[in-house]
Enzyme design. Sequence first.
Site, PDB file in Angstrom:
ATOM      1  CB  CYS A  70      74.112   6.669  22.544  1.00  0.00           C
ATOM      2  SG  CYS A  70      73.510   7.370  24.079  1.00  0.00           S
ATOM      3  CB  SER A  71      77.291   5.403  18.346  1.00  0.00           C
ATOM      4  OG  SER A  71      76.234   6.273  18.013  1.00  0.00           O
TER       5      SER A  71
END
Length: 373
Positions: free
Chosen positions: A156-157
Amino acid sequence: MYQPAITGTGVFTPELAITNAELVEAFNAYVDMFNAENAQAIEAGEVTALERSSTDFIFKASGIEQRYVLDKEGVLDPTRMYPKFRQRSDDEPGIMTEIAMDACKKALDQAGVDASEIDLVICAASNMERAYPAIGVEIQKEIGAGGFAFDMNVACSSATFGIQAAADMIRSGSVKKALVVNPEITSGHLEWRDRDCHFIFGDVCTATVLEREEDAKGPHWKVISTRCATEFSNNIRNNNGFLRRNRPDGVADRRDMQFMQNGRKVFKEVVPMVSKHIAQHMTDEGLDAGDLKRLWLHQANKSMNDFIGRKVLGREPEPGEQPNILQDYANTSSAGSIIAFSKHSEDMQPGDKGFICSFGAGYSVGSVLVERV
Ligand code: COA
């Protein structure tokens, strides 16, 4: 050293959406079918009966109202519960590249940059549809960019880590114009038959153009600084990988070959990690909460964002200070904070500052401090 700036963003949104009501209806049909087929074994205590899902729970627990998907039919078919994607030949662009085209074009148009001027493409996403050649290189070819490209995955980053990589290269002079692309086909890694998480994800693609500030042709965002951090955790995990065939226990339908999470632990552990991360980034920059006009946070869960907003600002965020898009898009992995930024930043005034911040598996957290120019 050159000052990097974000000069364009683009969002590709699939045409198809699944509402919570549609999702729960299909899920419950699957549950009823499973329980009927396994009635004897359930009665004998050999199989655990599945429980039905509920729209009320989904909205209350996450804030999600619907999600966009590339294929609706396969996901909502109770006998399948998995998207139907056409197998492509090696001579045609892959599905990630296909959705990247639209987002890249929008971002390039906003920046007023021709694709041929781009000398770095980073495809930053949670899942890659193949190991190699890199999806980024295919995107580079299809849009007609020069220079070089590569893939990176920080779950997700990925988007903020990709922005940091591109901004640093622009700062040092090794590239002039970069595209960070986040094609997130999360419907492919989600177990739609798992009640605990079947509502979480949606599909999307975002793209961000970064270049030297001196080359910006219009209003833009100065990238003041970036911070990335990671800390190993098993609480969000997907064991699918290139060694899957070597495993002795068979892999065809193993649950751990898709997205798995311990949601409660993620919530408890990631909220303080992210709040501290942003607070430290602010301290490093000599900023306090009053200097921030907006937070564009990772879009996984509304209460999680409310907590982080309150911690960072030291008060209840005003409406619009911390825009959420997860009610419409659900969790789109790395793309979420970029969708929020792209859709909720035009109104900001010169000198206004804000953080784009994503967080997730790893654990990982990335923050990008930007200022409107
Ligand atoms: N429908 C109805 N009830 C459900 C349900 C569903 N789809 N899914 C779970 N429940 C039930 C559970 O069985 C449990 O019942 P119990 O209290 O009788 O045991 C109850 O609802 C609470 O479940 P829980 O999983 O503890 O919910 P939660 O409040 O923690 O919310 C998440 C779940 C996943 C939404 C939340 O934990 C979350 O968002 N965490 C962070 C996730 C995240 O950011 N991940 C990053 C991914 S990239």
